[in-house]
Design a protein around this motif. Structure first.
Motif, mmCIF file in Angstrom:
data_model
loop_
_atom_site.group_PDB
_atom_site.id
_atom_site.type_symbol
_atom_site.label_atom_id
_atom_site.label_comp_id
_atom_site.label_asym_id
_atom_site.label_seq_id
_atom_site.Cartn_x
_atom_site.Cartn_y
_atom_site.Cartn_z
ATOM 1 N N MET A 332 -40.436 -32.145 -32.309
ATOM 2 C CA MET A 332 -40.052 -31.803 -31.332
ATOM 3 C C MET A 332 -38.514 -31.716 -31.608
ATOM 4 O O MET A 332 -37.041 -31.566 -31.339
ATOM 5 N N ASP A 336 -35.281 -29.229 -31.979
ATOM 6 C CA ASP A 336 -34.119 -29.430 -30.837
ATOM 7 C C ASP A 336 -32.801 -29.897 -31.354
ATOM 8 O O ASP A 336 -31.516 -29.626 -31.101
ATOM 9 N N THR A 548 -43.173 -28.502 -29.410
ATOM 10 C CA THR A 548 -41.596 -28.122 -27.991
ATOM 11 C C THR A 548 -41.928 -28.438 -27.277
ATOM 12 O O THR A 548 -41.232 -28.821 -26.099
ATOM 13 N N GLU A 557 -39.189 -27.771 -22.973
ATOM 14 C CA GLU A 557 -38.572 -27.646 -23.811
ATOM 15 C C GLU A 557 -37.445 -25.937 -23.585
ATOM 16 O O GLU A 557 -36.715 -25.648 -24.247
ATOM 17 N N ARG A 692 -41.134 -23.427 -34.923
ATOM 18 C CA ARG A 692 -41.934 -23.997 -33.985
ATOM 19 C C ARG A 692 -43.566 -23.052 -34.690
ATOM 20 O O ARG A 692 -44.340 -24.023 -35.707
#
Length: 881
Positions: A332, A336, A548, A557, A692
């Motif tokens: 995650m 990001d 995420t 998210e 993802r």
């Protein structure tokens, strides 16, 4: 059932129980999910919203529908070719009279067969050898004077208990004998008369209290005198001693049976860092789940094991734990960070400093928070750790030279500097990653700590790094192992509370980087570093979860995706934030509160919500107000959970009202600014979802996030999901152009997820075992494109996602204007045979030229590109299906 291909996390409670989960199985099957990933199902406190406050781990919670509803869910899953993974809680239970093990300890004290099941220090100073219960809302004498404690008798079972708050505690056998001796003979009413007498004879009630195995105390004493280890600093969650075989058997009886019966395909282990010896526990659990599966109804399958583990920067999950991976926090933060613009850091930090008057150093905020917590809510844990080391030192020539205060100071300085959740020391001297983590902490403690504590730190160094417990005689060996255990369990709790639950709320330069599993000191990640991380993931942890969004995230998210745009438009945001701050007037919350409030309002503003829609704006303002109050209490600077400041909190409420309710002009400005984040935020969200779904790992969805996820920290992120809306959206057959035009409803994200999950279903080995190869990008805009290839046998998948493109979008679309790309192209892999690719989303075909694939052509009609090679095989037919 095969290994998980894609999971969805479902939060169960009495309003969304196992039957409700079963009703959504057809929807998730059509979406392309292979496994539901359930929150804890064991019996928990009545009305529990999360299931982590377990009262009986051997029973399926009746509030969720019990065994019958679980069987129905399992049958529905199998009928749709799906499976289930269960979240289990081995670290702690509810400290509640509804917990029969805990209740027995309250009634029998050290004599209870369950007394050793919990992590209790019966000999802790100040407790008088009793279990310290800091459950009263005032000091004991105050509660007694106002009649807040009374003896009662269960009309049905005839049991005597002590009524406290909303519950009834059991009383000891000695106190029952005392009561019977206080009333003259008189049949069955004798005990009732004695109980009644305690209401008029406070001395008798005090004598009854003195005869209990527990000592009721003011809740504020829990951080100073408490003697049972808690989950972090939560007094109504008591830690288990999972090293005891009988505890392991009791806690795991239900999940092991469900694995053997074919109901479960794997387990998620909550808070593995709270356990004394995670490696030993997980290896034992691996043996037991494998044995249960082999002896069960489907012996051919191997259950998966996932661990909830926060990995520090550069930290790797331990291969010798024999698990399939972590729950996705590391992925995650990587997904990001690669979508953040490093150029935004300096102007945002400067503005934050101007707002707050503080230097924007997250490390200093974290160390300050660690120090405060060790002196506050975790003081009892530190004291227990000090006692453990003192007992070990008492067996050595250093006894008498190192005092408890010196040890306390040295331990505090060391714990302030730990760069990871914890170490995992075993019976030998520290080595490898453990040694590196501890040596870093000792070096920083020597640099920043008190020189007068050098001797105590040196003693700790020897015991944590150099001495092998296995080489010591039996008694010193056990004492050193306990001291190390106390240190490691404390360091995990301290990291969680100081970083995620304190410093994250104090230093909010850009809130998208203040997320569970992230480190705000690392503002962005380069494409090259992302590729390197994914290559390691493909080699070492191809079956780990890729998340995420989770039930524990600080913000959803797509809020983070919108916040990332502020890093690209830093000056734009700073100018507006200054004006909005001035509009709040002189009576406003702290600078950090205002700065983070403005970020949150813009990022969480629902796409398409008009500033004139009064009911919708009022609901939104309520969510923002609840978030802000929680954030400020967690920060513990101007108000806190333990000492709320009504005046300051009133100022926070007034700020939200002024921004969103009181001034139409200001509200319209905010709405217009938020609308400016819609398209670039959506593009970031679609890019993150694509990563993802296609990068190494098992994609994990969080319930409801297949549409835009604009949730805030819990309980906001655990709100009911509108499945009817998601069903309608999935059933609609809109064209790509229509989805892009109406992108604010989130259907474009759902379509992307559905299409890639179906591709994963049709080509499982490509995604499960395909390697990961970075693709070179050339041209003027190469920094704005991330591309890679997954390859398994003759099958090749190429993925390209835009990044840092907020300034280059088509009008009101999450789509980069084709002209922006110019000469940018994705190079053809040198070792790849010529082939044609078909685009998963548009159906267009692309054949690389000598210079590769032009980005403008790839990304002309859809925000991202996912291309599958045809190569003379039937993969093209897979896409057409």
């Amino acid at each position: 059932m095969t290994a998980p291909r894609a999971t969805v996390r479902l939060q169960l409670n009495r309003d969304f129980d196992l039957a409700a989960a079963a009703a959504q199985v057809p929807y998730y099957a059509e979406l392309g999910v292979s496994h539901v990933y359930l929150s804890p199902i064991a019996q928990a406190r009545a009305g529990s919203s999360h299931g982590y406050d377990v009262t009986d781990p051997t029973v399926v919670n009746p509030e969720l529908g019990g065994e019958r509803a679980l069987a129905m869910l399992s049958a529905t899953l199998r009928a749709h070719g799906m499976g289930a993974i269960l979240d289990i809680v081995p670290n702690h239970m509810a400290a509640d009279v509804a917990n029969p093990w805990w209740r027995d300890v309250l009634a029998r004290g050290r004599g209870s067969r369950h007394a050793g099941w919990f992590d209790i220090d019966w000999d802790a100073p100040g407790t008088g050898g009793k279990l310290w219960l800091p459950w009263l809302d005032a000091p004991l004498e105050h509660v007694l004077r106002r009649g807040g404690l009374r003896l009662v008798r269960d009309a049905g079972k005839g049991r005597v208990g002590l009524a406290v708050n909303d519950g009834v505690l059991p009383v000891s056998a000695a106190s029952l004998r005392l009561l019977r001796a206080q009333a003259p003979p008189g049949g069955g009413a004798r005990l009732d008369r004695a109980i009644a007498r305690t209401q008029s004879d406070p001395r008798l009630l005090r004598r009854v209290l003195e005869l209990q195995h527990y000592r009721l105390a003011w809740w504020r004493s829990g951080s100073e005198v408490g003697n049972y280890r808690r989950f972090f600093d939560v007094g109504d969650l008591v830690a288990l001693d999972m090293q005891r075989p009988e505890v392991f058997e009791a806690v795991h009886r239900l999940p092991l049976r469900l694995i053997a019966e074919g109901v479960l395909d794997g387990l998620r282990i909550d808070h593995v860092d709270g356990l004394a010896q995670p490696r030993a526990y997980l290896r034992k659990l691996r043996r037991r789940v494998d044995r249960a599966a082999r002896g069960g109804v489907r012996p051919e399958r191997r259950p998966v094991l996932y661990v909830e583990k926060i990995l520090a920067d550069g930290e790797e999950l331990r291969a010798d734990w024999l698990v399939d991976g972590d729950t996705g926090y590391a992925f995650m933060q990587q997904a990001d960070a690669v979508l953040h613009d490093p150029a935004g850091r300096a102007p945002l930090e400067q503005a934050w400093q101007a707002f707050t008057g503080r230097a924007p150093g997250f490390g200093a905020e974290e160390r300050r928070a660690r120090r405060e917590l060790l002196q506050g809510s975790l003081a009892t844990d530190l004291a227990r750790c000090v006692r453990a080391f003192a007992r070990h030192v008492a067996d050595t020539p250093e006894r008498g030279d190192l005092t408890a205060p010196a040890l306390r100071q040295a331990l505090g300085e060391l714990l302030e500097q730990l760069p990871a959740y914890r170490s995992y020391l075993g019976p030998v001297a520290a080595r490898g990653a453990d040694r590196a983590v501890l040596e870093h902490a000792f070096a920083q403690a020597a640099r920043h700590g008190d020189p007068d504590h050098a001797q105590a730190r040196a003693m700790l160094y020897r015991r944590l790094l150099d001495i092998a417990p296995c080489a010591l005689p039996l008694a010193p060996r056990h004492r050193l192992r306990e001291a190390r255990q106390r240190f490691e369990q404390l360091s995990a709790a301290l990291d969680a509370k100081a970083v995620e639950d304190t410093a994250f709320y104090r230093c909010g330069v850009l809130l998208s980087r203040n997320e569970v599993g992230s480190d705000p000191r690392h503002f962005a990640l380069s494409v090259e570093d992302f590729h390197a991380a994914m290559q390691r993931r493909a080699q070492r942890w191809p079956d780990a979860l890729s998340a995420t969004a989770t039930h524990d995230h600080k913000r959803g998210e797509d809020i983070r995706a919108r916040l990332a745009v502020l890093g690209e438009r830093a000056e734009w945001f700073v100018q507006r934030a200054r004006a909005w701050q001035a509009a709040l007037g002189a009576e406003r919350p702290s600078g950090n509160a205002v700065w983070t409030l403005l970020q949150t309002v813009l990022a969480a503003w629902p796409p398409g919500m008009s500033s004139d829609d009064a009911p919708a704006v009022c609901r939104f303002a309520g969510r923002i107000e609840r978030w802000l109050l929680k954030a400020e209490r967690e920060a513990k600077q101007h108000t806190r959970w333990t000492s709320p400041d009504p005046a300051y909190e009133g100022t926070c409420r007034a700020a939200v009202e002024r921004l969103l309710l009181a001034h139409a002009g200001l509200r319209r400005e905010l709405a217009e600014a938020a609308r400016g984040l819609d398209a670039p935020g959506a593009l970031n969200g679609l890019a993150a979802a694509t990563l993802r779904l296609t990068a190494p790992g098992v994609p994990d969805l969080y319930q409801g996030t297949e549409l835009w996820d604009l949730s805030l920290v819990d309980p906001d992120n655990r709100a009911p999901v509108d499945y009817a809306a998601r069903r309608r959206s999935l059933d609609a057959d809109a064209s790509p152009a229509a989805l892009l035009a109406g992108f604010r409803d989130g259907a474009v994200k759902q379509r992307l997820i559905r299409d890639v999950l179906r591709l994963r279903r049709d080509l499982p080995q490509l995604f499960a075992r395909g390697d990961y190869r970075p693709l070179a990008v050339h041209g003027a805009r190469r920094a704005h494109l991330l591309a890679f290839e997954r390859r398994h046998g003759p099958c090749r998948l190429q993925v390209a996602v835009p990044r840092l493109c907020a300034h280059a979008l088509a009008p009101d679309r999450p789509l980069v204007a084709p002209a922006f790309w110019g000469d940018t192209r994705i190079a053809h892999a040198a070792d790849a045979a010529p082939c044609t690719y078909v685009d998963l989303f548009t159906g267009r075909t692309h054949r690389p030229g000598p210079d590769g694939l032009p980005a403008g052509a790839l990304l002309e009609g859809w925000p991202v590109a996912v291309l599958l090679s045809t190569g003379g095989t039937d993969e093209h037919d897979t896409l057409r299906r």
